[in-house]
Design a protein around this motif. Sequence first.
Motif, short mmCIF file in Angstrom:
data_model
loop_
_atom_site.label_atom_id
_atom_site.label_comp_id
_atom_site.label_asym_id
_atom_site.label_seq_id
_atom_site.Cartn_x
_atom_site.Cartn_y
_atom_site.Cartn_z
N SER A 124 -1.35 -0.68 -0.82
CA SER A 124 -0.10 -1.06 -1.74
C SER A 124 -0.58 -0.38 -3.16
N PHE A 125 0.23 0.41 -4.00
CA PHE A 125 0.18 0.83 -5.23
C PHE A 125 0.79 -0.47 -5.97
N ALA A 126 0.22 -1.16 -6.91
CA ALA A 126 0.79 -2.28 -7.29
C ALA A 126 1.79 -3.05 -6.44
N ASP A 127 2.95 -3.03 -6.57
CA ASP A 127 4.08 -3.59 -5.67
C ASP A 127 4.69 -2.65 -4.56
N HIS A 128 4.25 -1.49 -4.72
CA HIS A 128 4.87 -0.73 -3.59
C HIS A 128 3.82 -0.51 -2.33
N HIS A 129 4.35 -1.18 -1.19
CA HIS A 129 3.66 -1.33 -0.12
C HIS A 129 3.82 -0.04 0.78
N VAL A 130 2.69 0.59 0.78
CA VAL A 130 2.93 2.12 1.36
C VAL A 130 2.50 2.25 2.85
N LEU A 131 1.31 1.45 3.15
CA LEU A 131 0.62 1.45 4.63
C LEU A 131 0.77 -0.10 5.02
N GLY B 180 5.46 13.37 8.99
CA GLY B 180 6.27 12.35 8.48
C GLY B 180 6.94 12.92 7.08
N GLY B 181 7.77 12.26 6.81
CA GLY B 181 8.52 12.50 5.60
C GLY B 181 7.74 12.55 4.19
N SER B 182 8.21 13.14 3.23
CA SER B 182 7.55 13.20 1.81
C SER B 182 7.43 11.64 1.46
N GLY B 183 6.29 11.43 1.17
CA GLY B 183 6.18 10.06 0.44
C GLY B 183 6.20 8.88 1.53
N SER B 184 5.94 9.40 2.63
CA SER B 184 5.66 8.34 3.73
C SER B 184 4.31 7.67 3.66
N GLY B 185 3.39 8.37 3.02
CA GLY B 185 2.13 7.76 3.11
C GLY B 185 1.01 8.47 3.98
N LYS B 186 1.40 9.78 4.22
CA LYS B 186 0.31 10.63 5.12
C LYS B 186 -0.75 10.79 4.43
N SER B 187 -0.69 11.10 3.18
CA SER B 187 -2.18 11.64 2.17
C SER B 187 -2.61 10.14 2.23
N THR B 188 -1.94 9.06 1.75
CA THR B 188 -2.42 7.91 1.41
C THR B 188 -3.43 7.34 2.80
N PHE B 189 -2.84 7.51 3.89
CA PHE B 189 -3.50 6.92 5.07
C PHE B 189 -4.84 7.94 5.19
N ASP C 150 -5.62 17.53 4.50
CA ASP C 150 -4.37 16.96 4.04
C ASP C 150 -3.78 18.44 3.42
N GLU C 151 -2.55 18.42 4.46
CA GLU C 151 -1.73 19.79 4.21
C GLU C 151 -2.18 20.90 3.55
N PRO C 152 -3.33 21.56 4.41
CA PRO C 152 -4.05 22.48 3.90
C PRO C 152 -3.35 23.79 3.63
N THR D 92 0.36 17.66 8.22
CA THR D 92 0.99 19.05 8.04
C THR D 92 2.53 18.85 8.21
N HIS D 93 3.06 19.81 7.79
CA HIS D 93 4.73 20.09 7.87
C HIS D 93 4.69 21.34 8.98
N GLU D 94 3.41 21.76 9.23
CA GLU D 94 3.83 22.94 9.94
C GLU D 94 3.85 22.33 11.62
N1 LIG Z 1 -2.17 7.02 -6.89
C1 LIG Z 1 -1.05 6.38 -6.66
N2 LIG Z 1 -0.22 5.18 -7.68
C2 LIG Z 1 0.93 5.15 -7.43
N3 LIG Z 1 1.60 5.22 -6.23
C3 LIG Z 1 1.04 6.25 -5.54
C4 LIG Z 1 -0.16 6.92 -5.48
N4 LIG Z 1 -0.48 7.75 -4.64
C5 LIG Z 1 0.61 7.57 -3.52
N5 LIG Z 1 1.49 6.88 -4.25
C6 LIG Z 1 2.78 6.63 -3.69
O1 LIG Z 1 2.78 6.20 -2.48
C7 LIG Z 1 3.61 6.87 -1.36
C8 LIG Z 1 2.95 7.68 -0.62
O2 LIG Z 1 2.55 8.58 -1.02
P1 LIG Z 1 1.58 9.70 -0.10
O3 LIG Z 1 1.15 10.79 -1.12
O4 LIG Z 1 0.63 9.20 0.78
O5 LIG Z 1 2.82 10.19 0.98
P2 LIG Z 1 2.87 11.85 1.61
O6 LIG Z 1 3.40 11.14 3.17
O7 LIG Z 1 1.45 12.41 1.56
O8 LIG Z 1 3.77 12.51 1.01
P3 LIG Z 1 3.88 14.34 0.78
O9 LIG Z 1 4.57 14.85 2.20
O10 LIG Z 1 4.91 14.43 -0.31
O11 LIG Z 1 2.55 14.83 0.36
C9 LIG Z 1 4.54 7.51 -2.41
O12 LIG Z 1 5.80 6.76 -2.72
C10 LIG Z 1 3.77 7.73 -3.99
O13 LIG Z 1 4.56 7.77 -4.73
#
Ligand SMILES: Nc1ncnc2c1ncn2[C@@H]1O[C@H](COP(=O)(O)OP(=O)(O)OP(=O)(O)O)[C@@H](O)[C@H]1O
Lengths: 257, 221
Positions: free
Chosen positions: A15-22, A39-48, A174-176, A206-208
Amino acid sequence: MNTQPILEVKGLHKSFADHHVLKGIDFSVKPGERVAIIGGSGSGKSTFLRCLNFMETLSEGEIWVDNERIGVEKNGRITYPEKQLCSVRERLGMVFQQFNLFPHMTVLQNVMEGLITVKGYTKQDAHAVAVRELAKVGLSEKHDAWPGRLSGGQQQRVAIARALSMEPEVLLFDEPTSSLDPELVGEVLRVINQLAEEGRTMLLVTHELGFAYHFATKVIFLADGVFHEVGTPDEVLKNPKKPRTQEFLRRFSEFAF
Amino acid sequence: MDYSWDFGPVLSRFDMLALGLLNTVKIAMVSIVLGIIVGLVLVMMRLSPRKWLAWPAAVFIEFYRNTPPIVHFFWFFYALPVLLAISLNPYVAAVLALSTQSGAFYAEVFRGGIVSIERGQWEGGKALGMTHSALMTRVIVPQAISRMVPPFIERSFELLKTTALASTLAYADLLYQAMLVNSETFRPLEVYTTIALMYLVLLVTASQLARMAETRLTAYQ
Ligand SMILES: Nc1ncnc2c1ncn2[C@@H]1O[C@H](COP(=O)(O)OP(=O)(O)OP(=O)(O)O)[C@@H](O)[C@H]1O
Ligand SMILES: [Mg+2]
């Protein structure tokens, strides 16, 4: 084949603060596997991906590398000693969307840096490895160039050489190619493909989708903070079972020709 | 007004002023060097993930930012000796005041340079397995230095001007020597005009040198 996983994830939450991503991910990678994460933009791929090498701190869950639980339990709390994290990061190479090369070092110095400061190689040894890895990504003539003078595709290939120089067990991409001009995408994907042929273990966000299909042994569709659908490229990309996956792929093929 | 200027008595004591100028330069250089050391220590503490290191540094810096410089001079000259039961000569007290002041400000300059380096640089190094300290010395600081140079030079000019406060401790800097000359000649207009010009020449020269250093240090960009 019953090999042990190199990398295991158990009950990962972030989670980022109260944003539960994974929201609870279990996952493992065996040697030689190539996993594409879509996965879609903002779905948490990079975070994972970033949780795997502790670029982000986990909110909950465990990461195991080479059958070793990362983190040290101390008074009921898990702490992550820097030494251990450095060792994990050394074993899990990472390539970023924005390359993150060191602009004050030449191409060769960029590749030698980790060898010298992390692995403690002598300059000569590091030089030899760097020359070899740069040759592999087709940049032998650019040894003394400043990264800022290279094209995006060349910079990303330097970044790959830099990651490879550390001889990581797993490579995380990560999306090279996402920040590259379209005509430069091919040269980077060719390098990644060549690594696939060498049998390296890799995770690729990747988006490719076309590349993911040819590259991956396993495809993961990430949505709503979980692995929504997992399978072979044929299963997930050609015959997805879940409506959510189908919808995602339909948006990609909208303007196909 | 009809005042007849006469620089004669002042110029005949120019050796006293020259000595003052020399002392001003000396105390400024020593304080800059020591200030850099203090600043480096402070910034390392300030940026440390360990709270018990970061906190005292932050307090120290805030203290200096929010108190008048002359108070520091008086504190080191009159107050510290009471605490330590030793006496400090004006030179040592002034150097202590100047180098801790500039150290506090340099620490902020260094910090500004360091935090201006993009997150990606930290991540690029971390991903290779570099430790925090290796990253700092090999990746972050070398890039931050070029961004620190202009504010660093500006701070050093402030310091150069602040050295005049050392005269209040009877340190024989340019201003103090001017006061001596004035008490012998009763020519304040000529005396203080002369030293204003001397300060001007000193600062202009220093700024030329600084500009040369700046182009050197930022060459790779
Ligand atoms: N350091 C951070 N602080 C707060 N929120 C974050 C942080 N990093 C990511 N997030 C939030 O977590 C969610 C997932 O982000 P993430 O970058 O993992 O998505 P993604 O799937 O990689 O998207 P994209 O395809 O756009 O790269 C998003 O809503 C993003 O705003
Ligand atoms: Mg992303």
